[in-house]
Each structure stands twice: as C-alpha cells, then as structure tokens.
Design a protein around this motif. Structure first.
Motif, PDB file in Angstrom:
ATOM      1  N   TYR A  64      -3.883   5.905  -8.001  1.00  0.00           N
ATOM      2  CA  TYR A  64      -2.573   6.463  -7.692  1.00  0.00           C
ATOM      3  C   TYR A  64      -1.684   6.221  -8.906  1.00  0.00           C
ATOM      4  O   TYR A  64      -1.659   5.116  -9.444  1.00  0.00           O
ATOM      5  CB  TYR A  64      -1.985   5.822  -6.426  1.00  0.00           C
ATOM      6  CG  TYR A  64      -0.552   6.258  -6.151  1.00  0.00           C
ATOM      7  CD1 TYR A  64      -0.225   7.607  -6.134  1.00  0.00           C
ATOM      8  CD2 TYR A  64       0.449   5.326  -5.942  1.00  0.00           C
ATOM      9  CE1 TYR A  64       1.080   8.010  -5.908  1.00  0.00           C
ATOM     10  CE2 TYR A  64       1.754   5.728  -5.712  1.00  0.00           C
ATOM     11  CZ  TYR A  64       2.064   7.075  -5.704  1.00  0.00           C
ATOM     12  OH  TYR A  64       3.357   7.480  -5.498  1.00  0.00           O
ATOM     13  N   THR A  71      -7.932   2.803   5.526  1.00  0.00           N
ATOM     14  CA  THR A  71      -8.194   3.929   4.633  1.00  0.00           C
ATOM     15  C   THR A  71      -8.475   3.388   3.234  1.00  0.00           C
ATOM     16  O   THR A  71      -7.831   2.429   2.795  1.00  0.00           O
ATOM     17  CB  THR A  71      -6.954   4.838   4.592  1.00  0.00           C
ATOM     18  OG1 THR A  71      -6.646   5.233   5.932  1.00  0.00           O
ATOM     19  CG2 THR A  71      -7.195   6.076   3.748  1.00  0.00           C
ATOM     20  N   HIS A 111      -7.144   9.084   0.127  1.00  0.00           N
ATOM     21  CA  HIS A 111      -7.065   7.678  -0.276  1.00  0.00           C
ATOM     22  C   HIS A 111      -5.624   7.251  -0.574  1.00  0.00           C
ATOM     23  O   HIS A 111      -4.780   8.045  -0.940  1.00  0.00           O
ATOM     24  CB  HIS A 111      -8.023   7.344  -1.423  1.00  0.00           C
ATOM     25  CG  HIS A 111      -7.651   7.890  -2.765  1.00  0.00           C
ATOM     26  ND1 HIS A 111      -8.402   8.834  -3.416  1.00  0.00           N
ATOM     27  CD2 HIS A 111      -6.624   7.611  -3.616  1.00  0.00           C
ATOM     28  CE1 HIS A 111      -7.852   9.108  -4.590  1.00  0.00           C
ATOM     29  NE2 HIS A 111      -6.768   8.381  -4.735  1.00  0.00           N
ATOM     30  N   HIS A 112      -5.381   5.974  -0.352  1.00  0.00           N
ATOM     31  CA  HIS A 112      -4.094   5.350  -0.621  1.00  0.00           C
ATOM     32  C   HIS A 112      -4.132   4.695  -2.005  1.00  0.00           C
ATOM     33  O   HIS A 112      -5.165   4.727  -2.682  1.00  0.00           O
ATOM     34  CB  HIS A 112      -3.776   4.298   0.448  1.00  0.00           C
ATOM     35  CG  HIS A 112      -3.600   4.883   1.826  1.00  0.00           C
ATOM     36  ND1 HIS A 112      -3.552   4.110   2.964  1.00  0.00           N
ATOM     37  CD2 HIS A 112      -3.441   6.165   2.254  1.00  0.00           C
ATOM     38  CE1 HIS A 112      -3.368   4.884   4.013  1.00  0.00           C
ATOM     39  NE2 HIS A 112      -3.310   6.133   3.619  1.00  0.00           N
ATOM     40  N   GLY A 113      -2.997   4.086  -2.367  1.00  0.00           N
ATOM     41  CA  GLY A 113      -2.944   3.410  -3.663  1.00  0.00           C
ATOM     42  C   GLY A 113      -2.354   2.019  -3.550  1.00  0.00           C
ATOM     43  O   GLY A 113      -1.826   1.621  -2.509  1.00  0.00           O
ATOM     44  N   ARG A 114      -2.451   1.274  -4.693  1.00  0.00           N
ATOM     45  CA  ARG A 114      -1.950  -0.102  -4.792  1.00  0.00           C
ATOM     46  C   ARG A 114      -2.668  -1.019  -3.768  1.00  0.00           C
ATOM     47  O   ARG A 114      -3.831  -0.918  -3.585  1.00  0.00           O
ATOM     48  CB  ARG A 114      -0.431  -0.176  -4.626  1.00  0.00           C
ATOM     49  CG  ARG A 114       0.344   0.913  -5.399  1.00  0.00           C
ATOM     50  CD  ARG A 114       0.549   0.581  -6.861  1.00  0.00           C
ATOM     51  NE  ARG A 114       1.488   1.506  -7.485  1.00  0.00           N
ATOM     52  CZ  ARG A 114       1.144   2.582  -8.213  1.00  0.00           C
ATOM     53  NH1 ARG A 114      -0.137   2.842  -8.455  1.00  0.00           N
ATOM     54  NH2 ARG A 114       2.033   3.366  -8.751  1.00  0.00           N
ATOM     55  N   ASP A 115      -1.930  -1.869  -3.099  1.00  0.00           N
ATOM     56  CA  ASP A 115      -2.444  -2.846  -2.127  1.00  0.00           C
ATOM     57  C   ASP A 115      -3.215  -3.979  -2.795  1.00  0.00           C
ATOM     58  O   ASP A 115      -4.445  -4.006  -2.797  1.00  0.00           O
ATOM     59  CB  ASP A 115      -3.285  -2.176  -1.033  1.00  0.00           C
ATOM     60  CG  ASP A 115      -3.251  -2.996   0.265  1.00  0.00           C
ATOM     61  OD1 ASP A 115      -2.869  -4.185   0.220  1.00  0.00           O
ATOM     62  OD2 ASP A 115      -3.603  -2.445   1.322  1.00  0.00           O
ATOM     63  N   ARG A 146       0.843  -1.197   0.000  1.00  0.00           N
ATOM     64  CA  ARG A 146       0.000   0.000   0.000  1.00  0.00           C
ATOM     65  C   ARG A 146       0.884   1.255   0.000  1.00  0.00           C
ATOM     66  O   ARG A 146       1.898   1.308   0.701  1.00  0.00           O
ATOM     67  CB  ARG A 146      -0.874  -0.048   1.237  1.00  0.00           C
ATOM     68  CG  ARG A 146      -1.834   1.093   1.397  1.00  0.00           C
ATOM     69  CD  ARG A 146      -2.637   0.903   2.673  1.00  0.00           C
ATOM     70  NE  ARG A 146      -3.733  -0.013   2.481  1.00  0.00           N
ATOM     71  CZ  ARG A 146      -5.022   0.340   2.566  1.00  0.00           C
ATOM     72  NH1 ARG A 146      -5.339   1.586   2.843  1.00  0.00           N
ATOM     73  NH2 ARG A 146      -5.975  -0.544   2.388  1.00  0.00           N
ATOM     74  N   THR A 192      -8.551   2.754  -0.755  1.00  0.00           N
ATOM     75  CA  THR A 192      -7.566   2.880  -1.829  1.00  0.00           C
ATOM     76  C   THR A 192      -8.303   3.311  -3.093  1.00  0.00           C
ATOM     77  O   THR A 192      -9.483   3.019  -3.278  1.00  0.00           O
ATOM     78  CB  THR A 192      -6.833   1.559  -2.112  1.00  0.00           C
ATOM     79  OG1 THR A 192      -7.781   0.594  -2.573  1.00  0.00           O
ATOM     80  CG2 THR A 192      -6.131   1.034  -0.866  1.00  0.00           C
ATOM     81  N   ASP A 193      -7.593   4.023  -3.932  1.00  0.00           N
ATOM     82  CA  ASP A 193      -8.178   4.435  -5.214  1.00  0.00           C
ATOM     83  C   ASP A 193      -7.018   4.749  -6.147  1.00  0.00           C
ATOM     84  O   ASP A 193      -5.906   4.250  -5.943  1.00  0.00           O
ATOM     85  CB  ASP A 193      -9.134   5.620  -4.990  1.00  0.00           C
ATOM     86  CG  ASP A 193     -10.190   5.719  -6.091  1.00  0.00           C
ATOM     87  OD1 ASP A 193      -9.813   5.920  -7.250  1.00  0.00           O
ATOM     88  OD2 ASP A 193     -11.391   5.594  -5.782  1.00  0.00           O
ATOM     89  N   GLY A 214      -9.861  -1.040   1.138  1.00  0.00           N
ATOM     90  CA  GLY A 214     -10.053  -0.287   2.370  1.00  0.00           C
ATOM     91  C   GLY A 214     -11.503  -0.431   2.815  1.00  0.00           C
ATOM     92  O   GLY A 214     -12.189  -1.390   2.460  1.00  0.00           O
TER      93      GLY A 214
END
Lengths: 284, 813
Positions: free
Chosen positions: B370, B365, B295-299, B199, B367-368, B326
């Motif tokens: 990135y 959180t 928002h975070h990315g990958r994961d 992430r 993810t979307d 998330g």
C-alpha cells in the motif's frame, strides 16, 4: 451492491401512496429522497417487497406560511429548506442545522420528511425539530392526525408512523427573531454527527428570555436539554452563566458507544458543545 | 524558424488523459461487454475462522438465470492451486496455500467460499443467499502480540505456528556498522517506544473488475490491475496455462495505490470458470467486497530503541517488528516490511543498527503493498522517535536532525543498512521549508498560547524524510530473494506519417504516464507532443514489462523510453546521412532535424521515417525500420527526500485536531511535469494525513471488519485538509540520465509523522509523549486529560528515556 428485487410504485397523490402502502403490507418501504434507503437496499440490509416513491407527489413539496407556524412539506429537499426565506425568518435553527447535512449532492436529493421519518439518532434535523416543538402531520388509512416531535421519535430508527402512514408535512411554530446555532462535531466533514447541539435563544437587553436546546446522538432519540434551558432563562448571557448552564447538558442522556466515542466522552462533548452553541447563538 | 523550441520537459501541461478519465468516457473493465457474457458473484465467509462442514448449492442452482454454482472443490478438485507469493523473504518462510475458493476451512471473514454464474449480475447476486454453508467455528487469532504468544490458537493448524518468517539485518554482521546492543548499553541517552501502524484500506476509486474471454485459442483477460504483465505470467504459472496463449489487458484503471498489485483468487477463478463454461465471464466487486477481500496495508507493531550521546549524536538504532500478514501471504507479502528495513536509518548517520521483522498470520484479510509499502512505516517510526529523543535531550527537534543528517557534501553516502544514497541536499530543502513555514514565528505563538493556557494549543511537527524508490536494481532484488527483476521495457515505433507510438511496460492507473512520456519523447525526438501516442497495459502491444508500483515508472520505465529514443536517433542518423550524402559524424541532431554541420542542409526525422518506410534508398546493410526498443535495469535506487512541516491546532477541550498549515519542500530531482508532481504531492499528503488522523480498519473480537463502509472507514475530503504549501529543491539523481527520482509515494511517506509529531508537540506539556493513530478526537482528549497512560495506545506503556529533562520544555525552545 445490487438490491434484492422489489416492486416499485410512484403514486401521484398522498391518498394513493397510503393505499399503496396498505396494499403492500409490512414489507413496504417509503422512498423519500433515498439518501439513506438506497445504501440500505444496495447492501441488502433491507429487502422490501415494494418501494413506494413519494417523489412524484407535488402536494408534499414546498414551504408555506400558516399564521403562527411555518409548514414544510415532507418532500421538500434539504436544499429547499436551507434557502427558504420563511424558514430563515421563523425557524433559523432548522436552516442552520440543514446547512451542515452531508454534502451538496445529498442536500439536493434528501428530504426533510425523509430524514425525520428515518429517525437516525445521528441525523441532524431531529434535534432542531424537537427543540422547535415541531408537529408532524401524518396521513394513514384512518385519515390525518398530528404528533408532537416528542411523541414522534420513539427509538433508534423508529417513529410513531404505522407501516401505511405517510409523513405529510411538518408544522413549526414560528420562532421569529430568535437567534440560533447548530454546533456539530464529527471527524470528517461529511460524516454523521458524533454529537451535535441545536440551540436557539431569545434575548432582551442581554438577558435570555427563552432558550430551546436539542441534542443530536445523545440517546436513541433526540433529547431536549431542559435543565440547561432552565438554567439560562432569566439570566444575563455572560460566558460564566452559559458555562455553568451547559454543565447540565448531559443530564438524562444515554448515548451509544462506538469507535468514535464512549459514553463519558460523548457526555463531555455534550457539555462543551452546548456551551459553545449557546455562545454562538448569542453572538448571532 | 531557427529558435529552439521550448523544451517539453518541465512544462506544467494539463494531462492528455484527463478529459476521458474525468468524464468517464473511456474503457473501464466493467464497461466491457462481449457476446454471450455471463456474470459471477462470490459468496464470502461471514466468519473469520471455521471449518466448512457442509455446503449445499442445489437451491441456488435452481434460481432464475443461474447457469452454474461452483465450490472450491469444483474449481480445483486436487486442492493444488495457490495464489502466488513472489517474495519468500527467508528460505524457511512458511507460505500457506491460498486457494481460489476456500477448501476445508475459511481463514478470514470475506474469504470467498463459492461462486455463482448467472445471466445477469443481479441474478448471480440474488442466488448467493440460496447457498447453504455449515460452519464449525474455530478459535479466532487476532493481533500480532496474541498470535505469537505461547499456546496461541493457530490460523493454519498444519503449520504448527503463526509465524511465517523472521528476517534480520545486523550492521555488525553486515560489516556496515557496529554492534547495536553494545552501542545502546554504553550510551548516555536511550529512548524506547512502541508504535502501532494501524491497518489501512487502499480505497482505490474503481472497484476491482475482471473479464475473461476463453472463446479463442488465446485466452484474453481484462482486469482492473496495476500489473498486467506480472498477472499474465503469474496466471499462466498458477493455473498451468501456456503463457503464449494468455493475453492480459489493463484498460484504463481507476487507482490502485498498491491495492491492485495483486494476483487475486477472483481473477484466477474467472479464468477457470470461463474455461469450464466456454463463455466469457465478468466479475465486478461491490465496495463492501473491496473492504473485506482486497488486501489491506500497514498493520505493524514497531518496537524501536534509539541511543545517543548527551549532545544529540545518534549512537545506535534497534528495531523489532511484528508484521500482521493477515491469513495468507500476498504477492509481495513479507517483502513489504522488509523494504522498510533499509529506511529506518533514514537520512541519518547511524553507527550501529539492527532490524528484525517477524511476519505473523492472523484471521484477517491479508495485507500487502500500500502506497509506500514498508517505507511509510519506517519513516513514521524514526521521525517520531527523533522528536521523542529531542524532547528527552531538551533540544529543538530540527537541531537534532541537523546534527545527525548526512551533509550535502558527503554524497554519495553508504548507509548503515548498506544502501548508497547518490545525492541529496537536506540542508537546502530544510532551509526553504523553515522559511516558508515561519518556523520561528509559530514557535513564538506556541509559547504564547501555552503561557496564557489557551484552550487551543499549537503544535509543530517535523518530518525530514527520504525514501528508496525506483524499484529496482535487479541484482538487489535477487539478493533479497524477490522473484523477479526490476528492469523496465520501452519501444518506439516511427510511423510513416511522422507520428510516433511509444510502448511502455509501465502500467498507469491514474499517474499520467501518457502525458509525461509524451513530454520526454517530444524532447528526445523533436516531434510534437500531440504527435505521440503512448501504448500500455495490453500484453499484446506492450509485450514486456514489470508494471507500475514503488514510484518506479519514471525512474525505470521513463529511462527505458529515453534509451529507446536514443536508438531511434542512432538508426535515423545513418539514413539521414545517406539521404543528404554527408558523413554521419558531420550531422547534428536538434529539434527533430539532422543538420549537416556548418550548412543549412537538413532533414527532419519525420522525413527519415517516411524514407525508411518506403525503403527505396537505404544505405547498404540498414534494415528498413527506425523502430527501437530498450530495457533499462537501474544500477541503484533513487532517493527522493524532503522536509515537511506541519502546524496543528489542538482543541484541548474536545481533542479535535485542526491542520493549521502544511509546508513541504521536496527534492525529487528533475521534474518532467510540475502539474503532475503537484497532483501527486497533494494526493499523497491527503493519504498520509488520513493515516495520522482518520483511517483505520477495525476488527471486533470475532474478526469481523467493523469499519467495512466509508461511513465508518473515514476518508478525508478537501473540506478536512488545509491548503498545502508545496515547493521543491532540485538535486539531480546521478543514477539515471534524466536525473529523476520519483514522486508517487513521497507525500504519503513524509506526512504521517509530521502530523503526529505536531499533535504530540501541541500537548506535550500535558505529559503526553505519544498518541495512537489515528488521532481521533477521543484519543487526543483522553491523552490530554488523563495523561498518556490512558491514551488507549500501546505507546502508553512504553517508557521514556534515561534523561531528566522537564518534558514541559521539550521541543518548545
């Protein structure tokens, strides 16, 4: 990232600063450059009632020669220390370690005394202070006193300073002609040390006559690698001797565990980096 | 002067935006001050999953300067408002409502539970501590494997599952290839791996900020967003506002990387609060808030199997993803991993392919998008497993790629995942890169270091990537159930003094659109670069657009600009002919002048603009305007590609990785501004390399983000990166008139596998065949010293293939 409200005082003498701290009680904090304190305040990890800024006290700045010691004012910036010829000639190890502190902006703001008083075990100046047998000159309500580096550092972020005490200056016995190297290991250039080794040695005709080695971030306080020092002194400084001596580097250490390193890996690094630090110091 | 002016397109111009952006002397959202402005601060949940049993805001309301304190029920008593998800990837996708402020339960640490409004930002912040919330902890769901296990606790109890959707592509069903299971079971060599895409935090420079002014019939919102047009429509839909009474402005925006492709609870709450109070409100987040709530990315967990014949010909590829969404779905949400579905087959001719992706909820959180969004993940997996397949076969990894890639004379080429690549020349880019890199020399040094057991081992990593960008043909988006089209709008206004205003629906946040668009228009209209102003980011002046993401601005928005310019010229031609009393057919247009062919009679487009403004003497039936607009909807994606080569030195005693050299030769088609391209490449490489070596958003067992500051979330600086060698080949895209492909994501997509392949290559002779990202010194050291089984990565459990090649020889010929 807005600090909680606090009173701000900026005394112009050490006496006034001590009084201001005594008046403010336990909840006061000293601002000595602010490179660690300000993030802590802004993240509200601390909410002091009073902040006492030492930045306007002229007597706390500067480096002077006092015979057998170099005396560094606690509010001298890293940049001041880094470029000072006295430090370079008589406490090279400190200059080398200071070179690695953070980035130029921080080195122009942060102070030597502030770093020592903050006592972050990952801070780069604690181990050199310990290795060089630095003596802390402290002023409190009862006047001045001194503490050796070994007495001064007590635990994570904890020193022998009482709440109303100010670290005034640091006396470093001259290590004239000693070679030195600070071997720092971190993941990105501007990160704290995962492990670092402060090594300074004196050699005559290829034989190590004296060695002082301090370890950064290998315990809650800086650690002296005494066993390594003993294994080096009186020996010829060849690669094999250094490697064998460095094998003792992790003895007596109790490093913390975090996402970057566990105990086994930190102790391994201490051994490898100690060997490299001594080799680099010998190479000049 | 009869000499042709030097074309603007292709010039390495310094960006006209730079001075104001670098000095900060510009309008950021946080700089905006309005009369009567009040400030918002959000209280965020410290716990990852809990029922809110009580909330007492009375003490906070008594704090100095506090105007109001609202809970979720205050803002949305009916519990009806939910943040939009515009890409339901399947008809039966489970989409939990994401409220503005938590109502009933909190589902991730960092979710907002209350908002304080005060006279100053400091007073709002101070009052947060006085809000008393009782949380009744619920079991925390973390990690996709655990989330989909039988009997796992649920993030959203009412949904009955942690799975949001399952999306499948099968080439046998699509008719684009064979049956993958059959291909794998009948192949001579099969390699399987499990890769973890850790992430990441988008880490844009400017924190998010929003100002809402409700004091006029038309509500105005300023936001540090990369999608002002989408935001306007979505805010209207989400909150039930009349869209014509909403104006959204994205002033200068300090970076996004997809992290500002969002419609956030904070933006919507700002609108509701402003309307409730009748006062303008502002919210600017702290960096700590960004880390936990943007928002975070990958994961993703990627299970990938590749099969081949003994000579290296790929026979099948099977991919199963578990994608961690998330706690909620963002605006693109499950669409991010689905975008990757088309890229696993990459530049290779794959006869059979199956892809499945399960999107999964956890108490983290969300993810979307990135930078790269789905494509870096896919590129990583295929480029990593190509190296593993090469090792299994005992082939040079470049030779294996060459054997399988699409040849330059095979374009256009329709891939197993049904995309048609219009153009490309992988041979040319690779040949150039290999020469710049000194591939053979480095292989020689690698061999020597191995032979003498050097403490520092050398590795070589390859990534021959492609990507689909220029999002996107609207019909394709429609077929994927995306909620909107992929066109872009542009308009050109010819001013009476000969100056030009260009309106674009793309929304720059650091890319340099103002410079690039000016260069394009200068050439199209023959006017001076400095006589052109680019208007963007305000839905009042730029009323139509789909904004900036997915390397789409130039390939879609830039083409709309060209089309608008063509219309201006067509209108001007009529007037010019009339003014010169010539036939339109006899006019030539070059360097900003209409010339009657074979004469020296001419008129400049600026003179035409003035004549049209005066409108005293226009041809019959011609409207007094040259202004034109165009909307361009691409027929196809664009497909940049490139060959990236990375050499790393791995200190086997400490595990430290040092990048020794990095060469990339990218083919992004026609280049408008080489300096901007260079900047995009350098930044993209830094970001991709950072995924390989440094960055990771880490949660502890309680669902607390432990890498919540930049002291723990490691971003590299120039000190940590080598001097990049960048070069290009130029194979024009055939899908648009400029021949451009897009460069915004290329470096990020390509570099991550190049670095990891390089490190694995350096220590493969120690029995290492994978190391989990980020490749921290401890992970690398452990891989070297204890073998891959203890490397701490899921890749460790994955088996090799069926081959019997001595791994010590893999990749080292």
């Amino acid at each position: 990232m807005i600090p909680a409200p606090f009173d701000y005082v900026a005394p112009s003498t050490v006496d006034e600063a001590v009084r201001a701290l005594a008046d403010a009680g336990e909840d006061a904090k000293v601002l000595a450059g602010g490179q660690s304190l300000l993030p802590v305040l802004r993240m509200r990890l601390a909410a002091p009632t009073t902040v006492v800024d030492l930045g306007k006290i002229g007597e706390l700045k500067g480096v002077r020669d006092e015979g057998d010691a170099v005396v560094i004012g606690a509010m001298s910036t890293h940049y001041d220390v880094q470029r000072d010829p006295l430090v370079h000639d008589h406490a090279l190890l400190l200059a080398r370690a200071t070179d690695t502190v953070a980035d130029p902006q921080v080195r122009h703001r942060g102070t030597f005394g502030g770093s020592l008083a903050h006592a972050d075990p990952a801070g780069d100046l604690l181990a050199p202070a310990l290795a060089l047998d630095a003596e802390m000159v402290i002023q409190g309500t009862g006047g001045r006193r001194t503490a050796s580096a070994a007495e001064f550092f007590q635990d994570f972020f904890t020193t022998s300073l009482a709440p109303e005490d100010i670290l005034v200056e640091v006396r470093i016995p001259k290590h004239t002609g000693w070679s030195a190297h600070y071997e720092k290991f971190n993941r990105v250039a501007q990160a704290w040390s995962m492990v670092a080794v402060a090594a300074t040695v004196r050699a005559e005709g290829g034989t190590i006559t004296e060695a002082r080695i301090g370890l950064t971030n290998m315990a809650s306080i800086p650690v002296r690698a005494t066993a390594v020092e003993q294994a080096l002194v009186g020996r010829s400084a060849d690669a094999e001797t250094i490697r064998a001596a460095a094998e003792h580097a992790a003895e007596g250490t109790s490093p913390t565990v975090d996402g970057n390193a566990d105990v086994e890996y930190r102790q391994h690094l201490a051994r490898v980096l100690t060997g490299r630090a001594v080799e680099a110091a010998m190479a000049g | 002067m009869t000499a042709m002016a030097e074309p603007e397109v292709g010039r390495a111009r310094v960006r006209k935006e730079d001075e104001r952006l670098i000095t900060g002397r510009t309008r950021w959202t946080d700089n905006i001050a309005l009369p009567g402005l009040v400030h918002m601060a959000f209280l965020r949940s410290p716990t990852a999953h809990a029922r809110i049993t009580a909330m007492d805001t009375s003490a906070a309301k008594e704090m100095p300067g506090v105007i109001a304190v609202y809970t979720g029920d205050d803002l949305d008593p009916g519990g009806e408002v939910g943040m939009p998800n515009a890409w339901p990837i399947t008809p039966d996708q489970k989409t939990p409502r994401r409220p503005m402020l938590a109502q009933g339960t909190v589902n991730f640490a960092g979710e907002a539970v209350a908002v304080v409004i005060a006279r100053s930002a400091a007073e709002a912040e101070d009052a947060l501590a006085e809000i008393d919330v009782d949380y009744d902890d619920l079991p925390v769901v973390l990690g996709v494997d655990d989330a989909v296990a039988d009997g796992a606790p649920l993030v959203h109890e009412d949904m009955g599952t942690n799975k949001s959707a399952e999306w499948i592509f099968d080439s046998a069903e699509a008719g684009s290839g064979g049956d993958v299971q059959q291909a794998i079971s009948s192949s001579e060599v099969v390699v399987t791996r499990r890769f973890r895409q850790q992430r990441l935090v988008p880490a844009f420079m400017e924190p998010r900020s929003v100002v809402v002014d409700p004091t006029a019939p038309q509500l105005t919102m300023w936001s540090a967003t990369q999608v002002p047009h989408i935001l306007k429509t979505m805010v209207a839909m989400t909150l039930g506002l009349p869209e014509h009474q909403v104006r959204v402005i994205a002033p200068d925006v300090g970076g996004g990387f997809g992290g500002k492709l969002a419609v956030t609870p904070e933006e919507c709450a700002a609108v509701v609060v402003a309307q409730k109070l009748g006062k303008p409100v502002k919210w600017t987040e702290s960096r700590s808030e960004t880390m936990v709530s943007a928002h975070h990315g990958r994961d993703q967990m990627q299970d990938i199997t590749i099969s081949a014949s003994r000579d290296g010909t790929i026979t099948g590829l099977k991919v199963d993803l578990l994608a961690d969404m998330g706690a909620y779905l963002g605006i693109v949400g499950g669409g991010v991993p689905v975008l990757g579905a088309f890229m696993f087959n990459a530049i290779y001719k794959v006869p059979a392919y199956r892809f499945s992706c399960t999107t999964v909820f956890t108490n983290t959180t969300l993810t979307d998008a990135y930078r790269g969004a789905g494509r870096p993940e896919a590129t990583f997996a295929i480029e990593r497993i190509m190296d593993e397949l090469a090792a299994e076969l005992g082939m040079d990894p470049m030779e294996l790629r060459e054997k399988n890639w699409i040849k330059h004379d095979e374009f256009p080429y329709t891939t197993v995942s049904t995309l048609t690549y219009d153009s490309g020349n992988y041979e040319a880019a690779t040949a150039k890169a290999m020469q710049l890199f000194d591939y053979d020399g480095l292989r020689r040094e690698q061999r020597e270091r191995r032979e003498r057991g050097d403490r520092v081992q050398l590795g070589i990593g390859i990534s021959t990537f492609t990507e689909m960008c220029g999002l996107a043909p609207s019909r394709v988006l429609g077929s994927l159930d995306y909620g909107a089209g992929g066109w872009e709008h542009a308009a050109i206004r010819m001013l009476p003094t000969g100056k030009v205003e260009v309106v674009t629906g793309a929304s720059p946040h650091g890319q340099g659109h103002e410079t690039a668009w000016s260069q394009i228009v200068a050439d199209q209209l023959g006017v001076g670069f400095d006589d052109i102003e680019i208007l963007h980011g305000d839905t009042q002046s730029s009323h139509k657009g789909l904004d900036t993401y997915g390397s789409r601005s130039l390939t879609v928005g830039g083409i709309a600009v060209v089309k608008a310019a063509e219309k201006v010229i067509a209108k001007a031609r009529k007037v010019a002919a009339h003014l010169m009393e010539a036939s339109e057919d006899d006019l030539e247009f070059a360097d900003g002048k209409f010339t009657v062919r074979g004469t020296d009679t001419s008129t400049a487009i600026q003179d035409v603009a003035l004549a049209v403004f005066a409108a005293h003497d226009l041809p019959e039936g011609v409207e007094p305007t040259l202004d034109s607009e165009a909307v361009f909807d691409p027929e196809n994606f664009s497909f940049p590609h490139g060959t990236h080569l990375c050499a790393t030195e791995v200190d086997t005693e400490t595990g430290r990785v040092r990048l020794r050299s990095y060469v990339c030769v990218d083919d992004i088609g026609k280049v408008i501004n080489p300096l901007i391209v260079e900047g995009q490449m350098h930044g993209g490489l830094a970001q991709g390399i950072a995924q390989a070596l440094f960055e990771e958003a880490v949660y502890d067992e309680f669902g607390t983000l432990t890498s919540g500051t930049f002291a723990d979330y490691l971003l590299p600086s120039a000190m940590d990166l080598p001097s990049f060698t960048t070069d290009r080949t130029e194979t024009a895209a055939t899908s648009n008139p400029l021949g451009v492909k897009g460069v915004g994501e290329a470096g990020t997509i390509a570099s991550t596998p190049a670095v990891v392949n390089s490190v694995v290559d350096a220590v493969r002779h120690h029995g290492v065949n994978d190391i989990e990202m980020p490749l921290s010194p401890m992970r690398v050291w452990r891989a070297v010293h204890e073998g891959d089984a203890a490397a701490g990565g899921p890749g460790a459990e994955a088996g090799g293939g069926l081959g019997s090649i001595d791994s010590a020889h893999g990749g080292a010929q």
